[in-house]
Motif scaffolding. Sequence first.
Motif, short mmCIF file in Angstrom:
data_model
loop_
_atom_site.label_atom_id
_atom_site.label_comp_id
_atom_site.label_asym_id
_atom_site.label_seq_id
_atom_site.Cartn_x
_atom_site.Cartn_y
_atom_site.Cartn_z
N ALA A 160 0.84 -1.13 0.10
CA ALA A 160 0.04 -0.18 -0.11
C ALA A 160 0.77 1.14 0.31
N LYS A 161 1.91 1.30 0.89
CA LYS A 161 2.77 2.49 0.82
C LYS A 161 3.42 2.85 -0.52
N ILE A 162 4.00 1.65 -1.12
CA ILE A 162 4.97 2.06 -2.38
C ILE A 162 3.69 2.40 -3.47
N CYS A 163 2.69 1.80 -3.44
CA CYS A 163 1.67 2.15 -4.54
C CYS A 163 1.34 3.77 -4.42
N ASN A 164 0.99 4.04 -3.10
CA ASN A 164 0.52 5.14 -2.80
C ASN A 164 1.72 6.29 -3.23
N ASN A 165 3.03 5.88 -2.72
CA ASN A 165 4.15 7.00 -3.06
C ASN A 165 4.52 7.02 -4.64
N MET A 166 4.10 6.06 -5.36
CA MET A 166 4.39 5.89 -6.81
C MET A 166 3.43 6.99 -7.30
N ILE A 167 2.24 6.82 -6.99
CA ILE A 167 1.37 7.97 -7.45
C ILE A 167 1.92 9.21 -7.12
N LEU A 168 2.31 9.48 -5.76
CA LEU A 168 2.70 10.88 -5.37
C LEU A 168 3.73 11.31 -6.14
N GLY A 169 4.79 10.39 -6.42
CA GLY A 169 5.96 10.80 -7.30
C GLY A 169 5.74 11.19 -8.63
N VAL A 170 4.57 10.40 -9.05
CA VAL A 170 3.95 10.66 -10.48
C VAL A 170 3.43 11.88 -10.74
N THR A 171 2.73 12.02 -9.55
CA THR A 171 1.62 13.39 -9.75
C THR A 171 2.48 14.66 -9.49
N MET A 172 3.53 14.50 -8.60
CA MET A 172 4.30 15.55 -8.26
C MET A 172 5.07 16.02 -9.61
N ILE A 173 5.67 15.02 -10.19
CA ILE A 173 6.32 15.15 -11.46
C ILE A 173 5.36 16.03 -12.27
N ALA A 174 4.23 15.34 -12.53
CA ALA A 174 3.33 15.91 -13.65
C ALA A 174 2.95 17.37 -13.37
N THR A 175 2.75 17.76 -11.89
CA THR A 175 2.13 18.96 -11.47
C THR A 175 3.50 20.01 -11.68
N CYS A 176 4.58 19.63 -11.56
CA CYS A 176 5.84 20.43 -11.71
C CYS A 176 6.03 20.78 -13.31
N GLU A 177 5.69 19.63 -14.22
CA GLU A 177 6.12 19.94 -15.38
C GLU A 177 5.12 21.10 -16.04
N ALA A 178 3.81 20.67 -15.49
CA ALA A 178 2.66 21.55 -16.04
C ALA A 178 2.77 22.90 -15.58
N PHE A 179 3.43 23.30 -14.24
CA PHE A 179 3.69 24.53 -13.97
C PHE A 179 4.93 25.17 -14.71
N ALA A 180 5.74 24.32 -15.13
CA ALA A 180 6.98 24.88 -16.03
C ALA A 180 6.60 25.32 -17.38
N LEU A 181 5.47 24.49 -18.09
CA LEU A 181 4.98 24.65 -19.12
C LEU A 181 4.00 26.13 -19.07
N ALA A 182 3.16 25.90 -18.11
CA ALA A 182 2.27 27.38 -17.95
C ALA A 182 3.16 28.62 -18.00
N ASP A 183 4.34 28.53 -17.10
CA ASP A 183 5.03 29.56 -17.14
C ASP A 183 5.62 29.94 -18.44
N LYS A 184 5.83 29.06 -19.34
CA LYS A 184 6.55 29.23 -20.85
C LYS A 184 5.37 29.60 -21.82
N LEU A 185 4.04 29.45 -21.57
CA LEU A 185 2.97 29.81 -22.03
C LEU A 185 2.16 31.11 -21.64
N GLY A 186 3.11 31.56 -20.51
CA GLY A 186 2.48 33.22 -19.99
C GLY A 186 1.30 32.92 -19.17
N LEU A 187 1.02 31.75 -18.77
CA LEU A 187 0.00 31.52 -17.81
C LEU A 187 0.46 32.09 -16.36
N ASP A 188 -0.36 32.61 -15.57
CA ASP A 188 -0.03 33.21 -14.26
C ASP A 188 -0.15 31.95 -13.49
#
Length: 289
Positions: A160-188
């Motif tokens: 349960a722990k590693i499945c949860n944290n695998m989701i967490l690692g993946v969603t954190m990366i997705a969230t961070c790359e989306a913020f970086a893309l948003a920056d480059k698209l000029g989105l506040d």
Amino acid sequence: MKIGFIGLGNMGAPMAANLAAAGHAVTGFDLAARPEGIAMADSAAEAARGAEVVITMLPNGQILRAVAAEVIPAMAAGAVLCDCSTVDVDSARAVAEQAEAAGLGALDAPVSGGVGGAAAGTLTFMVGGSEAAFDKVKPLFDIMGQKAVHCGAPGAGQAAKICNNMILGVTMIATCEAFALADKLGLDRQKMFDVVSTSSGYSWSMNAYCPAPGVGPKSPADNDYKPGFAAELMLKDLRLSQQAADSADADTPMGALASELYTRFVEDEDGRGRDFSAMLPRFEARGRS
Ligand code: NAD
């Protein structure tokens, strides 16, 4: 209850202190740490002798196996060995098998909540093992944490722990790359948060632990990415998830990529010692190639 507590580091020391403060007789053992207020034994076996429950909070599965081999023969039949470390599923199952063969109860009970949760007694325990062993240790989980979920047979807590944290690692990366893309698209960034946190892209990473400084609730991003949950601990859990996926023949491409990215971040890009959400400045500084 008479409790042996082995591994009194960042997590184990406050957990043991909470048990002692609740009136339990705690005897500790650690190779290095000497926390105040806990009676210490000279060996793991001595800490375990006569204990009704022995709790371990150790760095990895190899060390757990070595400590278990030492304490199991010292424990009385009917006592419970409860490992709260984060370790590989195979080690958790092997230790449970040895303990049960010796007439002991065995639980794998990794935690989420970190050092803050350990100190405040608000950890969540994910528990594998028999119902009887779970019922015996439940009052201790209630002192050290706010929730204990009995997940199933030995190894189910680590799973349960590693499945949860695998989701967490993946969603954190997705969230961070989306913020970086948003920056480059000029989105506040604030607008990005306002939309995503109330749309289908929401997640714990965005809503509760937003990696963008000054946006969303207070998080390590607002404290110069001091952990929090350090990138190397996330990497440990991602590697455990991939080790488990290998041994179970499970296809986990996102988990594998997250593990690869955190490996690079920790080993080659100064990510060690930073919060795992510091993936955002990493992406921010990069281009497409
Ligand atoms: P830590 O390194 O601070 O503590 C581990 C302790 O174990 C150390 O004090 C070390 O001296 C002791 N130790 C090592 N080998 C030993 C042995 N053979 N006998 C006795 N003691 C021994 O680590 P931590 O942060 O307390 O983490 C413990 C476990 O909890 C790890 O499995 C970790 O993955 C997990 N965890 C940590 C966090 C966190 O935020 N720190 C959160 C969730 C889970």
